[in-house]
Enzyme design. Structure first.
Site, PDB file in Angstrom:
ATOM      1  N   VAL A  80       0.810  -1.216   0.000  1.00 51.28           N
ATOM      2  CA  VAL A  80       0.000   0.000   0.000  1.00 51.28           C
ATOM      3  C   VAL A  80       0.845   1.269   0.000  1.00 51.28           C
ATOM      4  O   VAL A  80       0.305   2.375  -0.038  1.00 51.28           O
ATOM      5  CB  VAL A  80      -0.998   0.025   1.176  1.00 51.28           C
ATOM      6  CG1 VAL A  80      -1.950  -1.152   1.097  1.00 51.28           C
ATOM      7  CG2 VAL A  80      -0.274   0.070   2.512  1.00 51.28           C
ATOM      8  N   ASN A 106      -7.387  -0.564   7.382  1.00 53.93           N
ATOM      9  CA  ASN A 106      -6.851  -1.123   8.613  1.00 53.93           C
ATOM     10  C   ASN A 106      -5.329  -1.188   8.634  1.00 53.93           C
ATOM     11  O   ASN A 106      -4.728  -1.163   9.702  1.00 53.93           O
ATOM     12  CB  ASN A 106      -7.414  -2.537   8.815  1.00 53.93           C
ATOM     13  CG  ASN A 106      -6.620  -3.330   9.810  1.00 53.93           C
ATOM     14  OD1 ASN A 106      -6.750  -3.157  11.019  1.00 53.93           O
ATOM     15  ND2 ASN A 106      -5.762  -4.226   9.312  1.00 53.93           N
ATOM     16  N   SER A 158      -5.924   4.540  16.213  1.00 47.88           N
ATOM     17  CA  SER A 158      -5.307   4.037  17.438  1.00 47.88           C
ATOM     18  C   SER A 158      -5.671   4.990  18.563  1.00 47.88           C
ATOM     19  O   SER A 158      -6.037   6.149  18.319  1.00 47.88           O
ATOM     20  CB  SER A 158      -3.780   4.006  17.260  1.00 47.88           C
ATOM     21  OG  SER A 158      -3.128   3.836  18.499  1.00 47.88           O
ATOM     22  N   TYR A 171       4.336   7.595  14.516  1.00 44.10           N
ATOM     23  CA  TYR A 171       3.102   6.812  14.634  1.00 44.10           C
ATOM     24  C   TYR A 171       1.953   7.688  15.127  1.00 44.10           C
ATOM     25  O   TYR A 171       0.863   7.683  14.540  1.00 44.10           O
ATOM     26  CB  TYR A 171       3.333   5.646  15.593  1.00 44.10           C
ATOM     27  CG  TYR A 171       2.171   4.691  15.697  1.00 44.10           C
ATOM     28  CD1 TYR A 171       1.899   3.788  14.675  1.00 44.10           C
ATOM     29  CD2 TYR A 171       1.358   4.670  16.828  1.00 44.10           C
ATOM     30  CE1 TYR A 171       0.835   2.894  14.775  1.00 44.10           C
ATOM     31  CE2 TYR A 171       0.299   3.783  16.933  1.00 44.10           C
ATOM     32  CZ  TYR A 171       0.045   2.900  15.902  1.00 44.10           C
ATOM     33  OH  TYR A 171      -1.017   2.018  16.009  1.00 44.10           O
TER      34      TYR A 171
END
Length: 271
Positions: A80, A106, A158, A171
């Site tokens: 991806v 996801n 998240s 992240y």
């Protein structure tokens, strides 16, 4: 009361299955962990499932499990981080099933480091996989959903996307971006029948990412105990618990929900 509650749960499950029967769902990162659980939940609810994953072995294993469940599914190997491969995966699923009704973004990768410790290459990798891939998939499936005047997009961010964590600069930033993308798409297409929502999992065990992260300390069992001590419910989540939240947001059971940021984290974000 127990019998009544059980009957209600069964009725609700049957309703979701009826709603998703024949719907076409695309799940990125569907080969393992949370993504595999999501793909299986959608398949059991009657959806035709397209699994996208860069790991062929994991993807094929997930495909076998869905077929064993009695679900109709296909696996598409794709990185991806490559727009061309993203486009081919969407085209393949459309050719196979004719349309895409549900998109679940996801796929995700994790890296540790502060802003000073994160390399440019690592920053770009997390931005590409965790955020830009979701944007590209949204952009590619939205025209078809607009023609149908209906579609459901569920992004998996998240608890780091609605808070923060030490040594997680790239992240945290990428997951905050995914929350922002969710709200932007929800706002722009709400009147056209498109709903876009986001699930924010807390720590989830029994996934490749969790096993890798916990193993960094050299004592995974001790790291898990210390992590679970910080979670109000006292345990890590299960992939299936995240999948149930996705199933709700993908179905008409959540028909008045768009732009929703749903924390499924054992109470982490309220601690």
């Amino acid at each position: 009361m127990d019998a009544i509650a059980t009957a209600a749960a069964v009725a609700e499950a049957l309703m979701v299955e009826t709603e998703l029967a024949g719907k076409v769902a695309l799940v990125t990162g569907g080969g393992a962990g949370i993504g595999r659980a999501i793909a299986r939940a959608l398949g059991r609810a009657g959806a035709l499932v397209g699994i996208v994953d860069c790991e062929r072995k994991s993807g094929q294993e997930a495909l076998k499990l869905l077929k064993r469940d009695g679900s109709t599914a296909v696996f598409m190997a794709a990185d991806v981080g490559d727009l061309g491969q993203i486009e081919r995966s969407v085209d393949h699923l459309r050719r196979r099933f004719g349309r895409i009704d549900i998109l679940c973004n996801n796929v995700g990768v994790l890296a540790f480091g502060t802003a000073l410790e994160t390399s440019e290459a690592e920053w770009r990798r997390l931005a590409s996989v965790n955020l830009e891939a979701a944007f590209h998939y949204c952009r590619l499936v939205l025209p078809g959903m607009l023609k149908q005047r209906k579609g459901a997009i569920v992004n998996i961010a998240s608890n780091a996307g609605i808070g923060s964590a030490p040594d997680n600069c790239a992240y945290v930033t990428s997951k905050h971006g995914l929350v922002g993308l969710t709200r932007a798409v929800a706002m722009d297409f709400a009147r056209e029948g498109i709903r876009c929502n986001c699930v924010c999992p807390g720590p989830v065990g029994d996934t490749p990412m969790a096993r890798w992260a916990l193993g960094l300390s050299g004592d995974a069992a001790k790291a898990r105990r210390e992590l679970e001590a910080r979670i109000p419910m006292g345990r890590m989540g299960k992939p299936e618990e995240i999948a149930e939240a996705v199933l709700f947001l993908a179905s008409d059971a959540s028909s008045y929900c768009t732009g929703t940021i749903l924390a499924v984290d054992g109470g982490w974000t309220c601690a």
